[in-house]
Design an enzyme around this catalytic site. Structure first.
Site, PDB file in Angstrom:
ATOM      1  N   LYS A   1      -6.634  10.040  -1.509  1.00  0.00           N
ATOM      2  CA  LYS A   1      -5.680  10.858  -0.765  1.00  0.00           C
ATOM      3  C   LYS A   1      -4.829  11.692  -1.733  1.00  0.00           C
ATOM      4  O   LYS A   1      -5.357  12.515  -2.439  1.00  0.00           O
ATOM      5  CB  LYS A   1      -4.848   9.945   0.135  1.00  0.00           C
ATOM      6  CG  LYS A   1      -5.683   8.930   0.934  1.00  0.00           C
ATOM      7  CD  LYS A   1      -6.603   9.633   1.884  1.00  0.00           C
ATOM      8  CE  LYS A   1      -7.482   8.797   2.773  1.00  0.00           C
ATOM      9  NZ  LYS A   1      -8.053   7.567   2.362  1.00  0.00           N
TER      10      LYS A   1
ATOM     11  N   ASP B   1       0.874  -1.180   0.000  1.00  0.00           N
ATOM     12  CA  ASP B   1       0.000   0.000   0.000  1.00  0.00           C
ATOM     13  C   ASP B   1       0.913   1.231   0.000  1.00  0.00           C
ATOM     14  O   ASP B   1       1.635   1.489   0.966  1.00  0.00           O
ATOM     15  CB  ASP B   1      -0.901  -0.027   1.245  1.00  0.00           C
ATOM     16  CG  ASP B   1      -1.908   1.127   1.273  1.00  0.00           C
ATOM     17  OD1 ASP B   1      -1.635   2.170   0.659  1.00  0.00           O
ATOM     18  OD2 ASP B   1      -2.958   0.976   1.926  1.00  0.00           O
TER      19      ASP B   1
HETATM   20  C1  LIG Z   1      -3.045   3.787   3.955  1.00  0.00           C
HETATM   21  C2  LIG Z   1      -4.476   3.708   3.535  1.00  0.00           C
HETATM   22  N1  LIG Z   1      -4.845   2.722   2.690  1.00  0.00           N
HETATM   23  C3  LIG Z   1      -6.125   2.597   2.292  1.00  0.00           C
HETATM   24  C4  LIG Z   1      -7.115   3.457   2.736  1.00  0.00           C
HETATM   25  C5  LIG Z   1      -8.539   3.257   2.291  1.00  0.00           C
HETATM   26  O1  LIG Z   1      -8.880   4.192   1.318  1.00  0.00           O
HETATM   27  P1  LIG Z   1     -10.375   4.610   0.946  1.00  0.00           P
HETATM   28  O2  LIG Z   1     -10.893   5.414   2.082  1.00  0.00           O
HETATM   29  O3  LIG Z   1     -10.200   5.376  -0.319  1.00  0.00           O
HETATM   30  O4  LIG Z   1     -11.158   3.367   0.754  1.00  0.00           O
HETATM   31  C6  LIG Z   1      -6.770   4.493   3.600  1.00  0.00           C
HETATM   32  C7  LIG Z   1      -7.796   5.424   4.085  1.00  0.00           C
HETATM   33  O5  LIG Z   1      -7.549   6.262   4.924  1.00  0.00           O
HETATM   34  C8  LIG Z   1      -5.405   4.621   4.010  1.00  0.00           C
HETATM   35  O6  LIG Z   1      -5.026   5.586   4.853  1.00  0.00           O
END
Ligand SMILES: Cc1ncc(COP(=O)(O)O)c(C=O)c1O
Length: 402
Positions: free
Chosen positions: A207, A182
């Site tokens: 983000k 990620d």
């Molecule tokens: C590191 C990380 N991965 C994945 C996500 C999930 O993303 P989404 O809210 O777009 O589903 C977040 C959400 O804050 C995150 O901080």
């Protein structure tokens, strides 16, 4: 960089275009269904013998341009655009795991990923081990005969733990299983996990990639064959495609990714140093600080240290709450990577689904807050933090004299 550009900054603006009629910006193609000149073309398209879209649940023209751009930015063969970061994470995990399989996951992972594995994943017979992935022997110890993937997040949310992607990928290569990373906190502007040995990269494009807090989106990047499988057999069937409208907004946001990331990093460095010197702060988590335990790995793998700073205030929950409530323009909010500076309390917000004991063992204490540094003037951000931290001092003093 792609399209013959030397720098990512130029590619972000000019790279990959499918312009119609000379339009300078990418047109939005919102069509759900696509018509065919004859029946044979329809058959060829559905069977995959002929390129192109036949139904919008598998992609659209605007998204295709964005997917190509993201793939180039991450140095992957192909990318899949989906409706949220969680859609990207679940699609990537479900592509490699099925009933009876096991996955190793870095221990301080995003709360949504934790919840997906501990609630939904188990319903489908997928088991998991949360492991301290800063320690390679702990990874080896957690390997089981049915381990089918390693999933990490670096830097992690919310403790900014930095992992050595290269060394972990040596393990996955030896086992012939994929390493999924990620890369949300860094964006491809600051870190390229595939270059460091990862097989698959996932993003919450909600983000930094979009960067304006007005789109929910996610991406999976990897080998052509893997992405094709995810598109046809997971994303399409679960109905998680990213709409053309949202793809357009991300194409627009990406043009300033470089400018934004540089500013986020500059401000974060200053704010982390300011917080580290403050006497009501117990601990600051930022990979750019010398005190960060993985400072050297961060310097090796990351072009910049990112815009997220987490810190623990002295005085636990009460102190964190009075600090948060005293902030003037910094907003208490879940997201990150926006132009606005946002702050949240992981224990009661992003990581509230984690049992207290587990959360505390990880270091997500009641006094911990996560700050996503925005694009405002850094002096204004520091001033707001300073006056709110002052409030903790006053609160403490009040208790002492009662
Ligand atoms: C590191 C990380 N991965 C994945 C996500 C999930 O993303 P989404 O809210 O777009 O589903 C977040 C959400 O804050 C995150 O901080």
């Amino acid at each position: 960089m792609g399209n013959g550009f030397k720098s990512m900054d130029s590619f972000l603006i000019h790279g990959i275009k499918n312009r119609k009629n000379g339009a300078v910006v990418q047109p939005i193609v919102p069509a759900v269904a696509y018509a065919f000149p004859d029946h044979d073309s329809a058959i060829a398209s559905v069977s995959g013998k002929q390129e192109g879209f036949y139904y919008g649940r598998y992609g659209n023209d605007t998204l295709k341009v964005l997917e190509e751009k993201i793939a180039v930015l991450e140095n992957g063969e192909a990318a899949l655009g989906v409706s949220s970061g969680m859609a990207a994470i679940s699609t990537a995990l479900l592509a490699f795991l099925q009933n009876g399989d096991h996955v190793i996951v870095t221990k301080d992972v995003y709360g949504g990923t934790y919840k997906f594995l501990t609630t939904l994943g188990v319903r489908f017979g997928i088991s998991y081990s949360f492991v301290d992935c800063t320690n390679l022997s702990s990874i080896w110890d957690a390997i089981q005969p049915n381990t089918k993937a390693i999933y990490i997040e670096t830097p992690s949310n919310p403790l900014l733990t930095v992992l050595d992607i290269c060394s972990i990928s040596n393990i996955t290569k030896e086992l012939n299983i994929p390493l999924i990373v990620d890369n949300t906190f860094m964006s491809p502007y600051l870190q390229k996990p595939i270059d460091l040995g990862a097989d698959v990269v996932v993003h919450s494009a909600t983000k930094y990639l979009n960067g304006h807090g007005d789109v929910l989106a996610g991406f999976v990047v990897g080998k052509e064959e893997t992405i094709h499988f995810m598109r046809k057999n997971i994303m399409g069937d679960l109905g998680q495609v990213l709409s053309a409208w949202d793809a357009f907004l991300i194409l627009r946001g990406l043009k300033t990714l470089g400018l934004r990331m540089k500013q986020h990093c500059l401000a974060a460095e200053q704010i982390a140093s300011f917080l580290e010197k403050h006497n009501v702060i117990e601990k600051v988590y930022y990979p750019g600080l010398n005190s960060h335990p993985q400072f050297n790995i961060a310097r090796k793998n990351m072009k910049g240290m990112g815009g997220i700073v987490s810190f623990e205030v002295k005085g636990g929950f009460q102190a964190a709450q009075s600090f948060l409530n005293a902030l003037k323009f910094i907003m208490i909010s879940f997201s990150l990577g926006d132009p606005e500076t946002l702050i949240q309390h992981p224990a009661t917000m992003t990581h509230s689904s984690m049992p207290e004991e587990e959360r505390l063992a990880l270091g997500i204490t009641d006094g911990l807050v996560r700050l996503s540094i925005g694009l405002e003037d850094v002096n204004d951000i520091i001033q707001d933090l300073e006056q709110a931290l002052q409030h903790i001092k006053e609160e403490e003093f009040k208790w002492l004299i009662v």
